[in-house]
Design an enzyme around this catalytic site. Sequence first.
Site, PDB file in Angstrom:
ATOM      1  CB  THR A  95      41.300  29.729  -8.418  1.00 29.81           C
ATOM      2  OG1 THR A  95      40.455  29.711  -7.354  1.00 29.81           O
ATOM      3  CG2 THR A  95      41.061  30.433  -9.712  1.00 29.81           C
ATOM      4  CB  THR A 127      43.248  32.721  -2.984  1.00 30.65           C
ATOM      5  OG1 THR A 127      41.697  32.657  -3.580  1.00 30.65           O
ATOM      6  CG2 THR A 127      44.095  32.820  -4.126  1.00 30.65           C
ATOM      7  CG  ASP A 128      38.273  31.393  -1.037  1.00 30.73           C
ATOM      8  OD1 ASP A 128      38.660  32.514  -1.616  1.00 30.73           O
ATOM      9  OD2 ASP A 128      37.362  30.598  -1.329  1.00 30.73           O
ATOM     10  CB  SER A 132      41.702  26.831  -0.550  1.00 28.98           C
ATOM     11  OG  SER A 132      40.877  27.877  -0.441  1.00 28.98           O
TER      12      SER A 132
END
Length: 330
Positions: free
Chosen positions: A14, A85-86, A54
């Site tokens: 992101t 972040t995932d 990710s």
Amino acid sequence: MAQKKILLLSTGGTIASVVSDQGLVPGESGEQLIQTLGSVPYDVTVKDILQLDSSNIQPEEWKIIAEAIYRNRNDYDGIVVSHGTDTMAYTASMMTFMLQHINIPVVFTGSQVPMNVILSDAPDNLQLAFAAAASLQPNIYLAFNRKIMRGCRSVKVRTTAFDAFESVNVPPVAEVTSDGFTIKTKRPRTDEQCVLNTKIDTNVFLFKLFPGFDPRLLRALAKHDCHGIVIEAYGLGGMTYIRRNIAAAVGELIKQGIPVVATSQCLYERSDLTKYEVGRQALVEGAISAHDMTSESAITKLMWGLGQGMNVQAIANFFATDVAGEVTLD
């Protein structure tokens, strides 16, 4: 005093995303991230190694990231990895095992909002990651929302809020407050040399136990080349044994040479298979306790251990070993 030399390894996520007809997609380079960030008090070098959301970062990409860190570890004072972040907690956990005894701080970071959006959290997170890479002792970290956490203790707990990650079962390593950048905890230093080891076995399974789960599904995993399992069991590690005997199925798998690790569905505190009958049944069958490890750390540790050719007993011993702060042992 000479500026600290920091390497930024950009992988997408992101933080580097731009708007497209298909939604947000990674599109900005590491250099563009630095340009948007503005002046930093470090000598920063940028290398783009991936450009992926990710959700698409998998074991093949873990190897690329680990190799890039290892290859550059002696040329910089610290390394920052910008990452979506995932799956960042999975990647940071796996780096803990692939790069044991790393000799510099390696700090993962990302954002909930792209860098090029007004009021994004990306600038603060990236600045924090640089500060951590320049000042912390060697280890794998995750920097987010003014907190620095061990990578192997980090879990993403929110989908949109800026405080997306929490340090589970141990306090953050460092944080930013009105007093500035404060280091709160340290681990003993080691003189052991960092060794790159990216051998892993991905034929593993992670599932959350629920009332009514059919143990035949566990047996089916064994028939389909599953080599190891992590079960998010109830509470301290309890498993059903009335009517649907999960504990007995675990024992069958272990007799076939398939290690089964029991962690807790509860985010905080530990599994303890010795306390209740429903845990002891599984323990008698050979289930391995993950203690207070995160699920992300447990599954990556299992992958890495199996990749080294460890059998069930060796995996049990491995999970009773604290490699880099991922587990609290009595």
